[in-house]
Each structure stands twice: as structure tokens, then as C-alpha cells.
Design a protein around this motif. Structure first.
Motif, PDB file in Angstrom:
ATOM      1  N   ILE A  39     -53.174 -36.338  23.298  1.00 32.50           N
ATOM      2  CA  ILE A  39     -51.915 -36.734  22.644  1.00 32.50           C
ATOM      3  C   ILE A  39     -50.725 -36.071  23.340  1.00 32.50           C
ATOM      4  O   ILE A  39     -49.680 -36.685  23.529  1.00 32.50           O
ATOM      5  N   ALA A  40     -50.887 -34.806  23.699  1.00 30.01           N
ATOM      6  CA  ALA A  40     -49.768 -34.090  24.318  1.00 30.01           C
ATOM      7  C   ALA A  40     -50.221 -33.473  25.643  1.00 30.01           C
ATOM      8  O   ALA A  40     -50.196 -32.249  25.803  1.00 30.01           O
ATOM      9  N   PRO A  41     -50.648 -34.322  26.621  1.00 30.08           N
ATOM     10  CA  PRO A  41     -51.132 -33.755  27.882  1.00 30.08           C
ATOM     11  C   PRO A  41     -49.986 -33.114  28.663  1.00 30.08           C
ATOM     12  O   PRO A  41     -48.860 -33.610  28.618  1.00 30.08           O
ATOM     13  N   GLY A  42     -50.297 -31.999  29.326  1.00 34.00           N
ATOM     14  CA  GLY A  42     -49.289 -31.346  30.171  1.00 34.00           C
ATOM     15  C   GLY A  42     -48.048 -30.960  29.393  1.00 34.00           C
ATOM     16  O   GLY A  42     -46.925 -31.070  29.902  1.00 34.00           O
ATOM     17  N   ASN A  43     -48.245 -30.599  28.111  1.00 33.18           N
ATOM     18  CA  ASN A  43     -47.119 -30.170  27.273  1.00 33.18           C
ATOM     19  C   ASN A  43     -46.047 -31.251  27.139  1.00 33.18           C
ATOM     20  O   ASN A  43     -44.864 -30.980  27.033  1.00 33.18           O
ATOM     21  N   ASN A  44     -46.500 -32.500  27.154  1.00 29.78           N
ATOM     22  CA  ASN A  44     -45.600 -33.625  27.053  1.00 29.78           C
ATOM     23  C   ASN A  44     -45.810 -34.245  25.681  1.00 29.78           C
ATOM     24  O   ASN A  44     -46.890 -34.752  25.414  1.00 29.78           O
ATOM     25  N   PHE A  45     -44.837 -34.161  24.799  1.00 34.85           N
ATOM     26  CA  PHE A  45     -45.129 -34.536  23.414  1.00 34.85           C
ATOM     27  C   PHE A  45     -45.437 -36.016  23.235  1.00 34.85           C
ATOM     28  O   PHE A  45     -44.782 -36.872  23.773  1.00 34.85           O
ATOM     29  N   SER A  46     -46.467 -36.253  22.435  1.00 36.55           N
ATOM     30  CA  SER A  46     -46.945 -37.594  22.128  1.00 36.55           C
ATOM     31  C   SER A  46     -46.783 -38.546  23.311  1.00 36.55           C
ATOM     32  O   SER A  46     -46.086 -39.550  23.252  1.00 36.55           O
ATOM     33  N   SER A  47     -47.477 -38.204  24.389  1.00 34.19           N
ATOM     34  CA  SER A  47     -47.410 -39.000  25.611  1.00 34.19           C
ATOM     35  C   SER A  47     -48.258 -40.248  25.467  1.00 34.19           C
ATOM     36  O   SER A  47     -49.289 -40.241  24.808  1.00 34.19           O
ATOM     37  N   MET A  48     -47.859 -41.343  26.126  1.00 31.05           N
ATOM     38  CA  MET A  48     -48.615 -42.602  26.077  1.00 31.05           C
ATOM     39  C   MET A  48     -49.773 -42.589  27.062  1.00 31.05           C
ATOM     40  O   MET A  48     -50.579 -43.509  27.077  1.00 31.05           O
ATOM     41  N   LYS A  49     -49.817 -41.555  27.902  1.00 34.90           N
ATOM     42  CA  LYS A  49     -50.767 -41.543  29.021  1.00 34.90           C
ATOM     43  C   LYS A  49     -52.179 -41.965  28.600  1.00 34.90           C
ATOM     44  O   LYS A  49     -52.785 -42.820  29.223  1.00 34.90           O
ATOM     45  N   TYR A  50     -52.707 -41.358  27.553  1.00 37.23           N
ATOM     46  CA  TYR A  50     -54.069 -41.706  27.115  1.00 37.23           C
ATOM     47  C   TYR A  50     -54.072 -42.513  25.822  1.00 37.23           C
ATOM     48  O   TYR A  50     -55.034 -43.219  25.531  1.00 37.23           O
ATOM     49  N   MET A  51     -52.983 -42.402  25.058  1.00 36.92           N
ATOM     50  CA  MET A  51     -52.957 -43.076  23.745  1.00 36.92           C
ATOM     51  C   MET A  51     -53.060 -44.587  23.903  1.00 36.92           C
ATOM     52  O   MET A  51     -53.680 -45.269  23.086  1.00 36.92           O
TER      53      MET A  51
ATOM     54  N   ALA B 186     -46.113 -28.220  13.462  1.00 38.93           N
ATOM     55  CA  ALA B 186     -47.008 -29.287  12.998  1.00 38.93           C
ATOM     56  C   ALA B 186     -46.222 -30.351  12.229  1.00 38.93           C
ATOM     57  O   ALA B 186     -46.458 -31.547  12.386  1.00 38.93           O
ATOM     58  N   ALA B 187     -45.242 -29.886  11.406  1.00 37.85           N
ATOM     59  CA  ALA B 187     -44.443 -30.839  10.620  1.00 37.85           C
ATOM     60  C   ALA B 187     -43.572 -31.703  11.533  1.00 37.85           C
ATOM     61  O   ALA B 187     -43.433 -32.909  11.345  1.00 37.85           O
ATOM     62  N   LEU B 188     -43.008 -31.056  12.568  1.00 39.03           N
ATOM     63  CA  LEU B 188     -42.166 -31.796  13.515  1.00 39.03           C
ATOM     64  C   LEU B 188     -42.986 -32.784  14.342  1.00 39.03           C
ATOM     65  O   LEU B 188     -42.606 -33.931  14.544  1.00 39.03           O
ATOM     66  N   GLY B 189     -44.137 -32.311  14.788  1.00 36.87           N
ATOM     67  CA  GLY B 189     -44.955 -33.132  15.708  1.00 36.87           C
ATOM     68  C   GLY B 189     -45.671 -34.259  15.009  1.00 36.87           C
ATOM     69  O   GLY B 189     -45.898 -35.321  15.599  1.00 36.87           O
ATOM     70  N   GLN B 190     -46.044 -34.059  13.743  1.00 39.59           N
ATOM     71  CA  GLN B 190     -46.817 -35.075  13.025  1.00 39.59           C
ATOM     72  C   GLN B 190     -46.062 -36.409  12.956  1.00 39.59           C
ATOM     73  O   GLN B 190     -46.621 -37.464  13.235  1.00 39.59           O
ATOM     74  N   ILE B 191     -44.775 -36.320  12.635  1.00 38.00           N
ATOM     75  CA  ILE B 191     -43.984 -37.555  12.468  1.00 38.00           C
ATOM     76  C   ILE B 191     -43.806 -38.247  13.828  1.00 38.00           C
ATOM     77  O   ILE B 191     -43.888 -39.465  13.962  1.00 38.00           O
ATOM     78  N   GLN B 192     -43.615 -37.398  14.836  1.00 43.41           N
ATOM     79  CA  GLN B 192     -43.459 -37.899  16.195  1.00 43.41           C
ATOM     80  C   GLN B 192     -44.723 -38.636  16.643  1.00 43.41           C
ATOM     81  O   GLN B 192     -44.690 -39.752  17.179  1.00 43.41           O
TER      82      GLN B 192
ATOM     83  N   SER C  19     -47.505 -31.426  19.886  1.00 46.72           N
ATOM     84  CA  SER C  19     -46.311 -32.270  20.097  1.00 46.72           C
ATOM     85  C   SER C  19     -45.062 -31.558  19.588  1.00 46.72           C
ATOM     86  O   SER C  19     -44.016 -31.571  20.244  1.00 46.72           O
ATOM     87  N   GLY C  20     -45.196 -30.935  18.406  1.00 48.26           N
ATOM     88  CA  GLY C  20     -44.044 -30.241  17.818  1.00 48.26           C
ATOM     89  C   GLY C  20     -43.571 -29.126  18.731  1.00 48.26           C
ATOM     90  O   GLY C  20     -42.370 -28.921  18.922  1.00 48.26           O
ATOM     91  N   ARG C  21     -44.518 -28.422  19.296  1.00 47.92           N
ATOM     92  CA  ARG C  21     -44.161 -27.318  20.187  1.00 47.92           C
ATOM     93  C   ARG C  21     -43.499 -27.867  21.463  1.00 47.92           C
ATOM     94  O   ARG C  21     -42.486 -27.338  21.930  1.00 47.92           O
ATOM     95  N   ALA C  22     -44.085 -28.927  21.986  1.00 43.88           N
ATOM     96  CA  ALA C  22     -43.547 -29.485  23.237  1.00 43.88           C
ATOM     97  C   ALA C  22     -42.126 -30.014  23.060  1.00 43.88           C
ATOM     98  O   ALA C  22     -41.346 -30.063  24.011  1.00 43.88           O
ATOM     99  N   MET C  23     -41.790 -30.406  21.805  1.00 43.72           N
ATOM    100  CA  MET C  23     -40.429 -30.917  21.553  1.00 43.72           C
ATOM    101  C   MET C  23     -39.382 -29.807  21.689  1.00 43.72           C
ATOM    102  O   MET C  23     -38.216 -30.079  21.918  1.00 43.72           O
ATOM    103  N   GLN C  24     -39.823 -28.566  21.483  1.00 37.25           N
ATOM    104  CA  GLN C  24     -38.891 -27.431  21.501  1.00 37.25           C
ATOM    105  C   GLN C  24     -38.729 -26.912  22.928  1.00 37.25           C
ATOM    106  O   GLN C  24     -39.338 -25.936  23.320  1.00 37.25           O
ATOM    107  N   LYS C  25     -37.912 -27.599  23.687  1.00 38.39           N
ATOM    108  CA  LYS C  25     -37.805 -27.296  25.118  1.00 38.39           C
ATOM    109  C   LYS C  25     -37.278 -25.878  25.365  1.00 38.39           C
ATOM    110  O   LYS C  25     -37.513 -25.282  26.400  1.00 38.39           O
ATOM    111  N   ASN C  26     -36.520 -25.343  24.393  1.00 44.45           N
ATOM    112  CA  ASN C  26     -35.934 -24.010  24.599  1.00 44.45           C
ATOM    113  C   ASN C  26     -36.896 -22.863  24.277  1.00 44.45           C
ATOM    114  O   ASN C  26     -36.581 -21.711  24.476  1.00 44.45           O
TER     115      ASN C  26
END
Ligand code: GLU
Length: 380
Positions: free
Chosen positions: A25-37, A87-93, A64-71
Motif C-alpha cells: 500500500i505504501a511502498p518506498g514510503n509513498n502513501f497509498s501508492s497505486m503501484k501494487y494496488m 493511522a487515522a490520517l492514513g486510513q481515510i487516504q 500512509s499516514g506517516r508518509a503524508m507527514q513530509k516534515n
């Protein structure tokens, strides 16, 4: 255990649970990537067209939630509340990405270990999920990571997927990994590692390969998959471990071939209630029994009576699960697990006594056995 070179047929199935891990779902720290999905979603859409029923168990909310936090730097440890927030941020994403990929409506289901532990909530979850399948919707399940912390969690989505497969009475559980199946050794380290195509019985040899031991050549990441497979096969559900990063995996599955390792379902699965006692509910205490009770339970399929209890540990209520243990010369033998008819407070007063003495001692009587045989699983 067999290693086959020719394509092996996948057993017939109608309802499958597909577990998709965070790495897909989040390969290479890329949130909710389409790569495998995308490949997974195409496979699911195709199955739905063929009137099959699918439930997805999707990890990746926290990643995904963690990957969204670029800073926030990638490799620093984070606090538990922050993980819950991720988890709350990433779940919706993640759900947004999934729901855009399917031809049918998606339903989000977030459950925790408590929902599996509590029989009433377990049955409610079952009813809701089966209703969603009747409505031709696609249930997408994850652990509700925002409201539970470690000790209250199922903890990993392989085991969660096995519980979900049991809840929806699936006939196939697909565990998507980033390697092609179960190997004799870790294939990322050992060039002579061989893939196992079919596992008839999950025994110590298999557990050793998966690292459920101190084996230094254990296959990384397989431990929870084998635990999940054990849960599911004992409930009469076939399990496959496949490589979810390869598009060919899903093409082969659609052709009815087996692209990974198949763990064959047991021919005489455990009844739902016994399975739930064994895998769904956590132990709140331990009853130490004498040799007479041990033999009666193991050899005569007997219930556990108060007379056979020597001592107990833990604080528990009627209806909780406890371990049944025989202890001699410092050695402990776990005999089984079951649902108690009396609380630890009451048991302290009636342990070692005859069943006829329960009422005079406690002032009430609910059952002459402490654990009825129907509420017990015995370790073989
Ligand atoms: N529930 C976790 C999440 O969505 C994943 C647990 C797992 O991958 O096993 O982040």
C-alpha cells in the motif's frame, strides 16, 4: 509437504479474504501508492464479475499516514499517540484510493481484538459483513489502530485476516507477501532456499522454516503468516501465500493456478465456537489442575470439576477464558483452554471441593463443572 514444478490447481473457491500488507500500500514510503494496488484491484474486479465474493483486509493506514507527514523524518521513532494519529490520517487516504479502483461500493470496517474477544460483537460483525456481501459491496477491513494500543491489539493483519476469514466463513484466505511463498530458508539470504508448493499439515518443521523458533535461517516476515494459516486451516479454510508485488500472480490466480504456497484446509475443521475459544478470546488467568483432572480431560473427554483444581492465578469473571495447566516438579504442561463458569473470587473458595459443596459454600449454584467440555479446547 510437496514441491511441484508443474502449475498446481487452486482449490475451487467462492468467497475469499485477501490480505494486503503495508509494503504493497505504501511502498518506498509513498502513501497509498497505486503501484501494487491497481493489479490487486483488477483481480478483485474480475473475481466480482465471476460472482465470487471478496473481503479485503488492508494494512497501510499507519504507513500512509506517516508518509503524508513530509516534515517528519522517516526513521525516527514516534510516540504511540502519534502512531495512532498516523493511522487515522492514513486510513481515510487509503480508503479513498481503494474505493476509486472498484466497480462496486466499498465499505470500511475497523475492528479490534475486543470485537473478536466479545462473542456478541463478533456475531454482530459477522452479520454486518455477510449483509454487505449480500448487497454486493466490497468490505475493506483494518484494525482500528487509533483506539487500541499494543496489548489490546490483534497486532498484525495476517492474524486479523484469519479472524476475518473465520467471521465471513470464507473458503480461501490469500495472504499477499513480497516473496513467492514459503521457502525452506529465507530466500533473500540463502541461494539454495526452495519454495514449498503445498503444505498438508502445519507442523514443527513448517514453523521452523517460518521462524516460529530460534532458527537462525528463519524466513523473515513469515511468522505471522503461518500463525494466520494455522488459524484458518483448522477452521476449514484453504490458505495461500502469494507474491502481491508481481502482476503475474493475479493472472495465474484468475487462471485457477497456484502461484505460491497452499496450506490445505483440515478435513475435519473445528466447530465455530471451539475455534473462537482457541483463537478469538484471550486468557485472563490459569487453573492448575491435579493429575486426575488432567487424565480425565485428556483421556476421557471430561469437563473440569472443582475437585480437580489445585490453585489458580489471575483475576477473572464468569465467562472469561482461562488456561488449564498441569504442574509437576516445576514443569508445566498446558492442557487446554476454556470458558469458566465461576469467577476467580468464587473459585478460590470452591477449588478442591466436590461439586455438591458449591451451593453450601457460595450460596448459589450455576453449574457443577468449572469448565464444561463444550466450552473447552484441549491441546493435542
Ligand atoms: N493495521 C496496521 C495499519 O493499517 C497494519 C498492521 C499490519 O500490517 O500487520 O497500519
Amino acid at each position: 509437504m510437496k514441491n511441484l514444478k508443474i502449475p498446481y490447481q487452486l482449490p475451487e473457491w467462492k468467497r475469499a479474504v485477501i490480505k494486503v500488507g503495508s509494503a504493497l500500500i505504501a511502498p518506498g514510503n509513498n502513501f497509498s501508492s497505486m503501484k501494487y494496488m491497481l493489479a490487486i484491484a483488477n483481480f478483485v474486479n474480475e473475481c466480482l464479475k465471476q460472482e465470487k465474493e471478496i473481503v479485503i483486509v488492508s494494512s497501510g493506514a499507519a504507513a500512509s499516514g506517516r508518509a503524508m507527514q513530509k516534515n517528519i523524518p522517516k526513521n525516527i521513532p514516534v510516540s504511540i499517540p502519534r502512531k495512532q494519529a498516523f493511522a487515522a490520517l492514513g486510513q481515510i487516504q487509503m480508503m479513498q484510493k481503494w474505493s476509486g479502483l472498484f466497480d462496486v461500493p466499498c465499505a470500511q470496517i475497523l475492528i479490534t481484538h475486543d470485537d473478536i474477544n466479545n462473542r456478541r460483537r463478533y456475531v454482530n460483525a459477522k452479520n454486518a459483513m455477510k449483509e454487505l456481501l449480500k448487497l454486493k459491496a466490497l468490505p475493506i477491513v483494518n484494525e482500528n489502530d487509533t483506539v487500541v494500543v499494543q496489548e489490546l491489539k490483534v497486532g498484525d493483519n495476517d492474524n486479523l485476516a484469519a479472524h476475518v476469514a473465520d467471521i465471513v466463513e470464507a473458503d480461501l484466505l490469500v495472504l499477499c507477501s513480497d516473496i513467492d511463498g514459503l521457502y525452506t530458508k529465507n530466500p533473500k539470504i540463502y541461494a539454495d532456499a526452495e519454495k514449498i508448493t503445498i503444505v498438508d499439515q502445519i507442523n514443527d518443521e513448517i514453523r521452523l522454516m517460518a521462524g516460529i523458533s530460534d532458527n537462525p535461517v528463519a524466513t523473515g516476515g513469515m511468522r505471522t503468516k503461518i500463525e494466520a494459516a494455522e488459524k484458518a486451516v483448522s477452521r476449514g479454510i484453504d490458505v495461500i501465500i502469494v507474491n502481491g508485488t508481481r502482476q503475474e500472480t493475479f493472472i495465474e490466480l484468475l487462471q485457477g493456478n497456484l502461484p505460491g504456497t497452499l496450506f490445505k484446509k483440515y478435513s475435519n475443521p473445528k466447530a465455530a465456537k471451539k475455534h473462537w475459544i482457541d483463537h478469538g478470546i484471550k486468557c485472563e488467568g490459569t487453573l492448575f489442575v491435579d493429575s486426575g483432572a488432567k487424565n480425565a480431560i485428556i483421556k476421557k473427554s471430561a469437563s473440569l470439576l472443582p475437585s480437580g483444581i489445585r490453585s489458580l492465578e489471575g483475576v477473572f469473571s464468569q465467562g472469561d477464558a482461562v488456561k488449564i495447566v498441569y504442574r509437576e516438579d516445576g514443569q508445566e504442561q498446558e492442557i487446554g483452554k476454556g470458558i469458566v463458569q465461576y469467577s476467580s473470587f468464587e473459585l478460590e473458595k470452591i477449588k478442591g471441593k466436590h461439586s455438591d459443596e458449591i451451593e453450601p459454600i457460595l450460596g448459589f449454584f450455576s453449574c457443577k463443572s468449572i469448565i464444561h467440555r463444550d466450552d473447552m479446547v484441549v491441546k493435542k
